[in-house]
Enzyme design. Structure first.
Site, short mmCIF file in Angstrom:
data_model
loop_
_atom_site.label_atom_id
_atom_site.label_comp_id
_atom_site.label_asym_id
_atom_site.label_seq_id
_atom_site.Cartn_x
_atom_site.Cartn_y
_atom_site.Cartn_z
N LYS A 1 85.21 115.65 76.00
CA LYS A 1 84.90 116.74 75.23
C LYS A 1 84.31 116.49 73.89
O LYS A 1 85.13 116.07 73.08
CB LYS A 1 85.80 117.83 75.50
CG LYS A 1 85.16 119.33 74.54
CD LYS A 1 86.21 120.36 74.92
CE LYS A 1 87.73 119.97 73.92
NZ LYS A 1 87.41 119.66 72.61
N ASP B 1 92.26 124.26 76.02
CA ASP B 1 91.22 123.35 75.94
C ASP B 1 90.82 123.04 77.57
O ASP B 1 89.80 122.61 78.03
CB ASP B 1 91.28 122.03 75.54
CG ASP B 1 90.69 121.89 74.01
OD1 ASP B 1 90.33 123.03 73.61
OD2 ASP B 1 90.88 120.97 73.50
#
Length: 299
Positions: A15, A144
């Protein structure tokens, strides 16, 4: 997903926070953010197979930095999903993690591994769980994880759990660089000078390399100054990206991984080779981001 001899393999994408604004703090201590994030094709890999008893093994460049006890997010993800649906529907599995991403590096590696395990186990165990329920389980593991379950260009708000997928977002050419210095996310947030910064500006109406670069110029990573003060090597990573011709360079997340934006994948590969030649001990990877559904995946 690859399948061979009953073992299935899923990629766990890195990410990348292209921009990350810290906009406030909740009474419980969680920080409020707004972030434009993409996910790269380079990342970890997860293998899952049915087994006689639960197993967990780790391989890859960064295997020695990964805990293999109950603190690991991979095992916490397995156990959280098993608890949610019951042991009768969740027989033992062997999970192997190929750890290609540096740990504590600002690219959501552990969260992406956990999200990938959740997705993989839903298939392995043939569970009828929808995305909303899976995101709820993921959020219990970390802010997350829902983002990593989506794994498409998105804007995250709140504590990272309020997600808006960005349409018509083509693949980007990126180079990731980490100088080998782990950074504590908690310590970076604790060192912030300001926690009530301005929100992200509106995204460009049409996103391509040039419009995105111009937009990034008026955004920030509010964690970068604090991380840079703790780990000056982050500045050297950014400098090498700029020397290699990056159109835009910034630290991702809480660091220390930095990214450079390149107009094409081939230019990114040449830049990565140049940096790797000068810094052979660093983590350096040329990659492409995953486009939004229906977008042109070429770059």
């Amino acid at each position: 997903m690859d399948t061979a001899f009953g073992v299935r393999t899923w990629p766990a994408y890195a990410k990348i926070n292209l921009a990350l604004h810290v906009t406030g703090r909740r009474p419980d201590g969680y920080h409020l953010i707004e972030s434009l994030a993409v996910f790269t094709r380079f990342g970890d890999r997860v293998e899952i197979a049915l087994a006689e008893s639960d197993e967990f093994t780790v391989s890859g460049r960064y295997a020695l930095a990964v805990p293999v006890d109950a603190s690991n997010l991979v095992l916490r993800a397995r156990d959280a999903l098993r608890q949610a649906v019951g042991h009768q529907r969740t027989p033992p599995v062997a999970i192997r993690l190929e750890k290609n991403l540096p740990v504590a590096s600002g690219v959501g590696g552990g969260s992406s591994d956990a999200a990938t395990v959740l997705r993989g186990l839903v298939e392995t165990w043939t569970l009828g769980i929808d995305g909303t329920e899976l995101a709820r389980i993921g959020l219990s593991l970390g802010a997350d994880v829902p983002m990593c379950l989506a794994a498409r260009p998105l804007v995250a708000r709140g504590i990272g759990d309020e997600l808006s997928v960005v349409p018509d977002f083509s693949a980007l050419g990126l180079v990731l660089v980490n100088p080998g210095t782990p950074v504590s996310t908690a310590e970076v947030f604790a060192a912030l000078a300001h926690r009530d910064n301005a929100a992200l500006p509106p995204l460009p109406r049409s996103i391509d390399f040039h419009s995105l670069r111009n937009w990034l110029e008026i955004t920030r990573n509010d964690l970068e100054p604090a991380a840079l003060a703790m780990q000056p090597a982050i500045g050297r990573a950014l400098s090498w990206l700029n020397k290699a011709g990056s159109g835009f360079s910034r630290m991702s997340g809480s660091g220390a991984t930095c990214f450079g934006l390149f107009e094409t994948g081939n230019v990114a590969k040449r830049a990565a080779a140049e940096i790797r030649g000068r810094q052979p001990d660093w983590f350096v990877a040329a990659t492409r981001s995953i486009a939004s559904e229906g977008a042109d995946g070429q770059n």
